[in-house]
Design an enzyme around this catalytic site. Sequence first.
Site, PDB file in Angstrom:
ATOM      1  N   CYS A   2       0.213  -1.028   0.057  1.00  0.00           N
ATOM      2  CA  CYS A   2      -0.496   0.305   0.364  1.00  0.00           C
ATOM      3  C   CYS A   2       0.879   1.220   0.286  1.00  0.00           C
ATOM      4  CB  CYS A   2      -0.981   0.269   1.594  1.00  0.00           C
ATOM      5  SG  CYS A   2      -2.044  -1.245   1.318  1.00  0.00           S
ATOM      6  N   ARG A  27       4.532   0.262  -6.295  1.00  0.00           N
ATOM      7  CA  ARG A  27       5.038  -0.480  -5.343  1.00  0.00           C
ATOM      8  C   ARG A  27       4.505  -1.497  -5.831  1.00  0.00           C
ATOM      9  NH1 ARG A  27       6.323   1.491  -0.775  1.00  0.00           N
ATOM     10  NH2 ARG A  27       4.909   0.298   0.424  1.00  0.00           N
ATOM     11  N   TRP A  74      -2.886  -2.507  -1.398  1.00  0.00           N
ATOM     12  CA  TRP A  74      -2.640  -3.876  -1.965  1.00  0.00           C
ATOM     13  C   TRP A  74      -2.906  -4.791  -0.860  1.00  0.00           C
ATOM     14  CZ3 TRP A  74       0.611  -7.877  -0.790  1.00  0.00           C
ATOM     15  CH2 TRP A  74       1.002  -8.957  -1.960  1.00  0.00           C
ATOM     16  N   ASN A 100      -1.427   1.739   6.019  1.00  0.00           N
ATOM     17  CA  ASN A 100      -0.445   1.169   5.481  1.00  0.00           C
ATOM     18  C   ASN A 100      -0.469  -0.743   7.018  1.00  0.00           C
ATOM     19  OD1 ASN A 100      -0.841   2.125   2.883  1.00  0.00           O
ATOM     20  ND2 ASN A 100       2.216   2.524   3.100  1.00  0.00           N
ATOM     21  N   GLY A 101       0.097  -1.822   6.367  1.00  0.00           N
ATOM     22  CA  GLY A 101       0.350  -2.348   7.643  1.00  0.00           C
ATOM     23  C   GLY A 101      -1.243  -3.457   8.088  1.00  0.00           C
ATOM     24  N   GLU A 481      17.700 -23.998  -5.394  1.00  0.00           N
ATOM     25  CA  GLU A 481      17.066 -22.375  -5.496  1.00  0.00           C
ATOM     26  C   GLU A 481      18.406 -21.608  -5.766  1.00  0.00           C
ATOM     27  OE1 GLU A 481      14.553 -20.927  -5.605  1.00  0.00           O
ATOM     28  OE2 GLU A 481      14.743 -19.550  -5.346  1.00  0.00           O
ATOM     29  N   LYS A 485      18.325 -19.266  -9.128  1.00  0.00           N
ATOM     30  CA  LYS A 485      18.571 -17.465  -8.955  1.00  0.00           C
ATOM     31  C   LYS A 485      19.932 -17.045  -9.825  1.00  0.00           C
ATOM     32  CE  LYS A 485      15.695 -16.866  -7.385  1.00  0.00           C
ATOM     33  NZ  LYS A 485      14.178 -17.361  -6.981  1.00  0.00           N
ATOM     34  N   GLU A 488      18.949 -17.468 -13.127  1.00  0.00           N
ATOM     35  CA  GLU A 488      18.649 -16.797 -14.279  1.00  0.00           C
ATOM     36  C   GLU A 488      18.145 -15.410 -14.305  1.00  0.00           C
ATOM     37  OE1 GLU A 488      13.985 -16.369 -11.955  1.00  0.00           O
ATOM     38  OE2 GLU A 488      15.119 -17.168 -10.580  1.00  0.00           O
ATOM     39  N   HIS A 504      27.778 -39.833  -9.622  1.00  0.00           N
ATOM     40  CA  HIS A 504      26.932 -41.520 -10.431  1.00  0.00           C
ATOM     41  C   HIS A 504      27.060 -40.403 -11.703  1.00  0.00           C
ATOM     42  CE1 HIS A 504      26.201 -43.919  -7.154  1.00  0.00           C
ATOM     43  NE2 HIS A 504      25.547 -42.865  -6.534  1.00  0.00           N
ATOM     44  N   LYS A 603       6.798 -11.846 -14.548  1.00  0.00           N
ATOM     45  CA  LYS A 603       6.647 -12.479 -13.200  1.00  0.00           C
ATOM     46  C   LYS A 603       5.360 -13.202 -12.727  1.00  0.00           C
ATOM     47  CE  LYS A 603       7.404 -11.361  -9.180  1.00  0.00           C
ATOM     48  NZ  LYS A 603       8.386 -11.909  -7.765  1.00  0.00           N
TER      49      LYS A 603
END
Length: 608
Positions: A2, A27, A74, A100-101, A481, A485, A488, A504, A603
């Site tokens: 927000c 944002r 948001w 906000n929050g 992961e 990262k 990409e 192996h 995204k």
Amino acid sequence: MCGIVGYIGTQDVTSILMSGLKRLEYRGYDSAGVAVIEKNELSVIKTVGKLTNLGNKLKERTPHGHIGIGHTRWATHGRPSDVNSHPHQGISKEFAVVHNGIIENYLELKEWLVKEKGHKFHSETDTEVIAHLVEEFYEGDLIEAVRKTLAKVCGSYAIGVIALKEPDKLVAARKDSPLIVGLGKDENFIASDIPAILNYTRDVYLIEDGEVVEVTRNRVKILDADNNLVKRDIFRVEWDAEAAEKGGYEHFMLKEICEQPEAFKKTLSGRIIDGKVKLNELNFTKEQVEKWKKVFVVACGTAYHSGLIGKPLIEDFLKIPVEVDIASEFRYREPLLNEDTLAVFISQSGETADTLAALREARAKGATTLAITNVVGSTISREADYTIYLWAGPEIAVASTKAYTTMLIAQYLLSIYLAQVKGTMPEEKEAKILKALQELPCKAEEILEQKEKYLRLAENMKEAEHVFFIGRGYDYNIAQEGSLKLKEISYIHAEAYAAGELKHGTLALVTEETPVIAIALQEKTYEKTLSNVKEVTARDAYVIGLANEGDQEILKTVNEAIYIPKIENIVSPILAVIPLQLLSYYAACVRGCNVDQPRNLAKSVTVE
Ligand code: F6R
């Protein structure tokens, strides 16, 4: 996340609010609104959707005045809708509030206001309680009413409040959510973020936690938590608007990596109470949990990697088998789902087409479906039977960072919660893990304080054609992961291998030209991992060990070591990925890559 902007001065307020909100668009938001004090009226105009929707509404009727507040929302509590958009009002329509929050005790406060004080609520939001409380406590002094309100609420907030009866002031306050006051000539501003006011002023007061401010056209009064007047130095903003949007960080990815301590607090907020996990969004009974004979965890990419760590947690705590599936594969292998299955779908965006299709398949087969997502009101959250939100705030960089780590936290909480309900969680173990989860924000800070050291490592790795990440158990999952990262965003080819599996076949690719990142955090597999590291050092590979603070032993085997702070071993994956995120970030920077928008990637992947 927000955004807040507020104005008091001599210019027309609506256009200033709209220009401020526009600067906060980056944002991410799903609805927007403004409140303006006109002559004898407080006008609130708000709508779901983008600022163009709000602009169109304002064309129908533009409120004119010199004081007002605006907000981009948001969604957290309550889906994106006109009525859930901010500003919110009480019953009298004499106050307007933007926030906000998260207000953690809003349900309790709402019940009190409705039952004892006769208030009626319009929205599903937590914010609306603030508007009703201010109204309830108002006795001719807005700042006093706000103080009384804040004394009742638990949670995080930056708020802006206006009152029809006091058209000469804005009141704002903050706790764990940013707030600034912008200083102009015959005009002042409040905002959650600097970009909102950069068109008008570069002089700001940075408001601190617990402070309440009263802002008039030509005066700003800052009061601390004990009601003492605070003297604050003016902070002169030297950044340009683009840098300000990123909070001074060069890229959104770095900003989001650094936001992790805050995101951890939000994911955990209100969910560990008196040593127990409380997930109010779930109300499973013991019979229900006992009925599940199997759990499926389904997701894509980074979200899938988080599920790989969820699997052993659920298996260990609930003593039932778990299968983790890549969503795009799930439907095509006729998974054995039925009424005795719990199917968990993990998706930051909540819109990934393959994950959604898998969810629909699971529902059709009668499984109980549970979503773990960051986006309130997303399709996956709407279609699942249950949803756990991450509350990590929007992720703008394509490469997922804070969503991944908060997905992990959500799965620790979920698995402990389910085991609590089923009665299979040993109390001592539960207490240890919950304590460790609460330590995460501080420990993550410690890693981030030294973030620049990963720049040097990245410099050394800059020319590498291939990088291997190896580990066992959770360390292998983190390796997966870390390797995603790196590839990409830096376009360096990277592979993750279970350390014991290298010999192996893949060991054939390891030469002195191949940097290897060896993750050796898990006590259970430590010795075995080091034996596997010796297999690669014997081929002259340069090995960087990722180890627990204080581990000197590893230096006998690897070329150099990086460390994470000491933490209960089982939650170490959540910290372990942070150095790897930083390494990937700096590798992409030194190779001149487009960090926030890597080539070929999006995204939100809404095609199958
Ligand atoms: C990688 C990344 C992707 C996403 C994947 C799923 O950094 O972000 O691998 O994790 O596309 O996206 P969500 O979580 O939105 O379903």
